[in-house]
Design an enzyme around this catalytic site. Structure first.
Site, PDB file in Angstrom:
ATOM      1  N   GLU A   1       0.791  -1.109  -0.025  1.00 46.02           N
ATOM      2  CA  GLU A   1       0.022  -0.013  -0.039  1.00 46.02           C
ATOM      3  C   GLU A   1       0.889   1.121  -0.004  1.00 46.02           C
ATOM      4  OE1 GLU A   1      -3.307  -0.312   2.909  1.00 46.02           O
ATOM      5  OE2 GLU A   1      -4.019  -2.075   2.018  1.00 46.02           O
TER       6      GLU A   1
ATOM      7  N   GLU B   1      -5.119  -8.829   0.518  1.00 48.90           N
ATOM      8  CA  GLU B   1      -5.735  -8.614   1.747  1.00 48.90           C
ATOM      9  C   GLU B   1      -7.177  -8.577   1.625  1.00 48.90           C
ATOM     10  OE1 GLU B   1      -4.208  -5.358   4.450  1.00 48.90           O
ATOM     11  OE2 GLU B   1      -2.332  -5.889   3.605  1.00 48.90           O
TER      12      GLU B   1
HETATM   13  C1  BG6 Z   1      -4.276  -2.496   5.254  1.00 49.40           C
HETATM   14  C2  BG6 Z   1      -3.112  -2.713   5.624  1.00 49.40           C
HETATM   15  O1  BG6 Z   1      -4.461  -1.239   4.892  1.00 49.40           O
HETATM   16  O2  BG6 Z   1      -5.457  -2.686   6.136  1.00 49.40           O
HETATM   17  C3  BG6 Z   1      -2.955  -3.329   7.217  1.00 49.40           C
HETATM   18  O3  BG6 Z   1      -2.093  -3.197   4.924  1.00 49.40           O
HETATM   19  C4  BG6 Z   1      -4.032  -2.944   7.992  1.00 49.40           C
HETATM   20  O4  BG6 Z   1      -1.648  -3.189   7.664  1.00 49.40           O
HETATM   21  C5  BG6 Z   1      -5.399  -3.500   7.342  1.00 49.40           C
HETATM   22  O5  BG6 Z   1      -3.769  -3.530   9.293  1.00 49.40           O
HETATM   23  C6  BG6 Z   1      -6.487  -3.218   8.172  1.00 49.40           C
HETATM   24  O6  BG6 Z   1      -6.500  -1.808   8.617  1.00 49.40           O
HETATM   25  P1  BG6 Z   1      -6.741  -1.196  10.037  1.00 49.40           P
HETATM   26  O7  BG6 Z   1      -6.602   0.198  10.026  1.00 49.40           O
HETATM   27  O8  BG6 Z   1      -8.081  -1.685  10.585  1.00 49.40           O
HETATM   28  O9  BG6 Z   1      -5.545  -2.059  10.757  1.00 49.40           O
END
Ligand code: BG6
Length: 465
Positions: A165, A367
């Site tokens: 990201e 992800e």
């Molecule tokens: C993604 C990232 O944007 O989302 C992770 O690569 C992150 O590092 C995940 O943990 C979930 O978002 P958040 O802000 O709820 O942890």
């Protein structure tokens, strides 16, 4: 189960070094920007839980990798921490390297394919103090780190990624003021975005060089991972809404897609940036560097779409142009704990965009996951968290992925984000993503949630097909 998983489609887990390892002062690890923020302003972190925690992966990596294997997962993405692998003189830290060798060996023994990312928002603080991504010296330091990693682990790791990201730090730290050092400066944000793009391309160049020299596995691949939130606007858009869409898509998505698929940045976006005083400073020779940014494949992180409309004001409080305002879709279904819209079809729309606009670039969903607060409420009598909402979330997204594949998207696999509850930046452990619970009061003990059993069964049924 009716859901049919395509042949050779991989299913695994994604996490990151800074969110899992803990052991922040062990083995010569340097201070990272997250440690500095935690020490300076711990109240910014949910329940005052700072970066030092992780989920104790440093101690528990063997247990965690075996657990992934026991669920039937075939792959796992994490990231090396720059602050663990390198020392302040930009030489490799042998103790840090030994830790990653151990993790790699364990994954190999368990036949889990390890996907290794190099950077997940976690710059060593001494480099941040030199100006971070605003300074080209830091770009060079990153390239040296990437070169060191490729040469040290090149024979052991097949799948490499330069960045996770890369859009997030320009946004969160420089444009929106949410993350340390809390800046709201669109100009500096663009410079950072540009320098990260150069750093990516230079790292790909190092990867190719190491491969040519026979220092990497012959089947090694390099990629980039980004959160390509598909952008949508109102149903009957005005020309101004469509213009907002062009720039939103241009800065967040096409910028990276053009770079990794074609080796340049989008012309129309650069033109608009020049016209409005936001063009980053470039140097002769940069265009040649960017040409080397073409990757072998792409990771697509997907949580929510981006809904926008024409901005009400033309400029922000600093006088910089505003390209869009958020648009609240009246029909949006929300994950109220995280404040993110749940829109599984977005994953399909991205697949179609790739098929139509970047047909030569294969990708995987790197992800996707659901973070929920106070999951204790959902515990049954036997003490197991009944996370049916997560099962529904993943099922719906998988269904749209499979439909996109049927319709021609070249999507190769799926990684669930945060398989084992992990530390989520300044939200710390507020929203839990795991299919496996981590007991923070009980020595980081791991315990399966209902969704872990569900995914295990899903994978087992695939094996039977
Ligand atoms: C993604 C990232 O944007 O989302 C992770 O690569 C992150 O590092 C995940 O943990 C979930 O978002 P958040 O802000 O709820 O942890």
């Amino acid at each position: 189960m009716e859901r049919k998983i395509p042949k050779n489609f991989f299913i695994g887990a994604a996490m990151s070094g800074p969110q899992t390892e803990g052991a922040w002062k062990t083995g010569g690890r340097l201070e990272s920007i997250w440690d500095t923020w935690s020490q300076e302003r711990i109240s910014d972190f949910y329940n005052k839980v700072g970066s030092y925690v992780g989920n104790n992966f440093y101690e528990k990596y063997e247990e965690d990798i075996r657990l992934m294997k026991s669920l039937g997962l075939d792959s796992f993405r994490t990231s090396m921490q720059w602050s663990r692998l390198m020392d302040q003189n930009e030489k490799m830290n042998p103790e840090g390297a030994e830790f990653y060798h151990k993790v790699i060996r364990c994954a190999e023994e368990e036949k889990i394919e390890l996907f290794m990312n190099l950077y997940h928002f976690d710059m060593p603080t001494y480099l941040f103090k030199k100006g971070g991504w605003e300074n080209r010296e830091v770009v060079e330091a990153y390239v040296n780190y990437a070169r060191t990693a490729f040469r040290e682990f090149g024979k052991e790791i097949r799948y490499w990624f330069t960045f996770n990201e890369p859009i997030v730090e320009p946004d969160q730290r420089y444009r929106n003021g949410f993350w340390y050092p809390f800046l709201k400066d669109a100009k500096r944000g663009m410079q950072v975005q540009y320098h990260i793009s150069l750093a990516h391309a230079l790292a790909v160049r190092e990867f190719r060089k190491a491969k040519e020299e026979g220092l990497m596995r012959e089947d090694a691949k390099i990629g980039l991972i980004n959160c390509f939130a598909p952008p949508y606007t109102k149903e009957n858009p005005t020309p101004e809404d469509l213009e907002a869409l062009r720039m939103e898509d241009g800065i967040n998505n096409r910028w990276w897609l053009d770079l990794v698929a074609e080796g340049h940045l989008p012309e129309d976006v650069l033109k608009t940036l020049s016209e409005c005083g936001l063009m980053p400073e470039t140097r002769p020779g940069d265009e040649e560097v960017l040409k080397e940014g073409i990757v072998d494949w792409l990771g697509f992180n997907y949580y929510h779409p981006s809904r926008i409309q024409a901005p009400a004001e033309k400029t922000d409080e600093n006088g910089y142009p505003k390209f869009s305002d958020p648009y609240v879709w009246p029909e949006a279904k929300m994950n109220v704990w995280r404040g993110w819209e749940i829109y599984p079809k977005g994953i399909y729309d991205f697949g179609m965009k790739m098929k139509n606009e970047y047909p030569n670039l294969k990708f995987f969903v790197s992800e996707n996951g659901m973070g929920v607060e106070h999951e204790d409420r959902f515990r049954n009598e036997a003490g197991e968290i009944q996370d049916d909402y997560r099962i529904e979330f993943v099922s719906e997204h998988l269904d749209w992925i499979f439909k996109s594949i049927e319709d021609g998207a070249q999507c190769l696999g799926y990684h669930y984000w945060g398989l084992i509850d992990n530390w989520s930046w300044n939200n710390a452990f507020k929203n839990r993503y795991g299919m496996v619970e981590v007991d923070l009061m009980g020595n980081y003990q791991r315990k399966l949630k209902k969704s872990a059993g569900w995914i295990k069964q899903l994978i087992a049924e695939r094996e039977k097909n």
